[in-house]
Design a protein around this motif. Sequence first.
Motif, PDB file in Angstrom:
ATOM      1  N   ASP A   1       0.824  -1.207   0.000  1.00 46.08           N
ATOM      2  CA  ASP A   1       0.000   0.000   0.000  1.00 46.08           C
ATOM      3  C   ASP A   1       0.863   1.264   0.000  1.00 46.08           C
ATOM      4  OD1 ASP A   1      -2.562  -1.103  -0.104  1.00 46.08           O
ATOM      5  OD2 ASP A   1      -2.624  -1.446   2.057  1.00 46.08           O
ATOM      6  N   ILE A   2       1.947   1.228   0.763  1.00 45.19           N
ATOM      7  CA  ILE A   2       2.851   2.383   0.784  1.00 45.19           C
ATOM      8  C   ILE A   2       3.435   2.619  -0.610  1.00 45.19           C
ATOM      9  CG2 ILE A   2       4.997   3.311   1.702  1.00 45.19           C
ATOM     10  CD1 ILE A   2       4.464   1.799   4.289  1.00 45.19           C
ATOM     11  N   GLU A   3       3.826   1.534  -1.292  1.00 46.47           N
ATOM     12  CA  GLU A   3       4.456   1.660  -2.604  1.00 46.47           C
ATOM     13  C   GLU A   3       3.480   2.170  -3.658  1.00 46.47           C
ATOM     14  OE1 GLU A   3       6.108  -2.214  -3.164  1.00 46.47           O
ATOM     15  OE2 GLU A   3       8.029  -1.664  -2.224  1.00 46.47           O
ATOM     16  N   VAL A   4       2.184   1.939  -3.451  1.00 47.75           N
ATOM     17  CA  VAL A   4       1.186   2.494  -4.376  1.00 47.75           C
ATOM     18  C   VAL A   4       1.304   4.020  -4.407  1.00 47.75           C
ATOM     19  CG1 VAL A   4      -1.286   2.906  -4.711  1.00 47.75           C
ATOM     20  CG2 VAL A   4      -0.475   0.600  -4.231  1.00 47.75           C
ATOM     21  N   LEU A   5       1.467   4.629  -3.239  1.00 44.43           N
ATOM     22  CA  LEU A   5       1.636   6.080  -3.169  1.00 44.43           C
ATOM     23  C   LEU A   5       3.012   6.511  -3.656  1.00 44.43           C
ATOM     24  CD1 LEU A   5      -0.886   5.665  -1.226  1.00 44.43           C
ATOM     25  CD2 LEU A   5      -0.102   7.742  -0.090  1.00 44.43           C
ATOM     26  N   MET A   6       4.032   5.767  -3.278  1.00 48.38           N
ATOM     27  CA  MET A   6       5.396   6.149  -3.663  1.00 48.38           C
ATOM     28  C   MET A   6       5.600   6.118  -5.175  1.00 48.38           C
ATOM     29  SD  MET A   6       7.750   4.349  -0.690  1.00 48.38           S
ATOM     30  CE  MET A   6       9.273   5.082  -1.310  1.00 48.38           C
ATOM     31  N   ASN A   7       4.820   5.292  -5.871  1.00 48.94           N
ATOM     32  CA  ASN A   7       4.944   5.171  -7.321  1.00 48.94           C
ATOM     33  C   ASN A   7       3.921   6.013  -8.078  1.00 48.94           C
ATOM     34  OD1 ASN A   7       7.066   3.285  -7.098  1.00 48.94           O
ATOM     35  ND2 ASN A   7       5.608   1.594  -6.843  1.00 48.94           N
ATOM     36  N   ALA A   8       3.173   6.842  -7.357  1.00 49.57           N
ATOM     37  CA  ALA A   8       2.131   7.652  -7.983  1.00 49.57           C
ATOM     38  C   ALA A   8       2.734   8.740  -8.859  1.00 49.57           C
ATOM     39  CB  ALA A   8       1.244   8.276  -6.911  1.00 49.57           C
ATOM     40  N   ALA A   9       1.923   9.259  -9.778  1.00 50.73           N
ATOM     41  CA  ALA A   9       2.393  10.310 -10.679  1.00 50.73           C
ATOM     42  C   ALA A   9       2.496  11.657  -9.979  1.00 50.73           C
ATOM     43  CB  ALA A   9       1.455  10.408 -11.881  1.00 50.73           C
ATOM     44  N   ASP A  10       1.599  11.904  -9.024  1.00 49.99           N
ATOM     45  CA  ASP A  10       1.547  13.196  -8.343  1.00 49.99           C
ATOM     46  C   ASP A  10       2.619  13.264  -7.255  1.00 49.99           C
ATOM     47  OD1 ASP A  10       0.679  15.346  -6.433  1.00 49.99           O
ATOM     48  OD2 ASP A  10      -1.031  15.460  -7.806  1.00 49.99           O
ATOM     49  N   ILE A  11       3.400  14.332  -7.257  1.00 49.00           N
ATOM     50  CA  ILE A  11       4.486  14.500  -6.299  1.00 49.00           C
ATOM     51  C   ILE A  11       3.970  14.506  -4.863  1.00 49.00           C
ATOM     52  CG2 ILE A  11       4.365  17.008  -6.556  1.00 49.00           C
ATOM     53  CD1 ILE A  11       7.492  14.919  -5.699  1.00 49.00           C
ATOM     54  N   ARG A  12       2.754  15.033  -4.663  1.00 48.98           N
ATOM     55  CA  ARG A  12       2.193  15.083  -3.313  1.00 48.98           C
ATOM     56  C   ARG A  12       1.937  13.686  -2.774  1.00 48.98           C
ATOM     57  NH1 ARG A  12      -2.447  19.225  -5.140  1.00 48.98           N
ATOM     58  NH2 ARG A  12      -2.335  17.742  -6.878  1.00 48.98           N
ATOM     59  N   ASP A  13       1.437  12.806  -3.644  1.00 46.92           N
ATOM     60  CA  ASP A  13       1.193  11.418  -3.226  1.00 46.92           C
ATOM     61  C   ASP A  13       2.513  10.690  -2.981  1.00 46.92           C
ATOM     62  OD1 ASP A  13      -1.619  11.611  -3.357  1.00 46.92           O
ATOM     63  OD2 ASP A  13      -1.563  11.285  -5.525  1.00 46.92           O
ATOM     64  N   ARG A  14       3.514  10.962  -3.829  1.00 47.04           N
ATOM     65  CA  ARG A  14       4.814  10.311  -3.649  1.00 47.04           C
ATOM     66  C   ARG A  14       5.454  10.741  -2.329  1.00 47.04           C
ATOM     67  NH1 ARG A  14       5.838  11.809  -9.032  1.00 47.04           N
ATOM     68  NH2 ARG A  14       7.711  13.001  -8.484  1.00 47.04           N
ATOM     69  N   TYR A  15       5.347  12.023  -2.011  1.00 48.80           N
ATOM     70  CA  TYR A  15       5.903  12.503  -0.737  1.00 48.80           C
ATOM     71  C   TYR A  15       5.174  11.843   0.436  1.00 48.80           C
ATOM     72  CZ  TYR A  15       7.669  15.619   2.881  1.00 48.80           C
ATOM     73  OH  TYR A  15       8.285  16.116   4.003  1.00 48.80           O
ATOM     74  N   ARG A  16       3.859  11.776   0.350  1.00 50.26           N
ATOM     75  CA  ARG A  16       3.065  11.164   1.416  1.00 50.26           C
ATOM     76  C   ARG A  16       3.433   9.697   1.600  1.00 50.26           C
ATOM     77  NH1 ARG A  16      -3.535  11.753   1.574  1.00 50.26           N
ATOM     78  NH2 ARG A  16      -3.891  10.996   3.689  1.00 50.26           N
TER      79      ARG A  16
END
Length: 230
Positions: free
Chosen positions: A171-186
Amino acid sequence: MIKIILIFSAFMGAVFVHEMAHVLAGLTLSWQCHHIIIGPIKVSHRDGSGWRISLIKSPYKWGGSVAITPKSPSMVNKSQLIKVIGAGPSISLLTGLLLFISPFPNALAWLFIVFALITGLPYRRGNVYSDGGKIRQLLRNDETAEIELSIMRMGTQVFKDGNFANVSIEDIEVLMNAADIRDRYRGTYYMWSHYKDLGQEDEALRIKDQLDELSVLLPIRLKKRLRKPS
């Protein structure tokens, strides 16, 4: 002064109805409510210690929000999540329409309707989506829906354990691999929290370096809002 008190009370009433709609919708699905914030009042629940009422001192932190989750991450369901999120704007709108045929002033009815529109329209402010924005994300058949589901699964685990140690790496990697920088930071922040709570300091330091690199890419207005590791 009396007019100001009446306006504030009416606004808090609209917030209360909206947030309680989320809570009641969740409870009908056997979800668990962890805290409710209405204006300066926070009502929170901890297993073993019951409910606790506290005052939020800073007016900048006043508002309305609830933390309500399924009993376990495996129970996170897209259709249920949409129902719980959508209950807030829907009940706010319904209350506003009913107030038009009540003895109360029409201004109160319009307050509820405007509140329903503000929360129901899809938009993102900083790192936070409106209720309508979250529903729009969930209805899309791409990574954005999975991001919302991953956030809910992680939140469910954190409220259950009180830390990030058992949060799913997937689940963490789903955000880390997101296109949006805000999601990647989160997502990177969650990964740092995960290793920190596991006591794996070397990994936590490695992730902190990634956070520092991502923070340079963040819009300036977001840097003050997003949490940073210490």
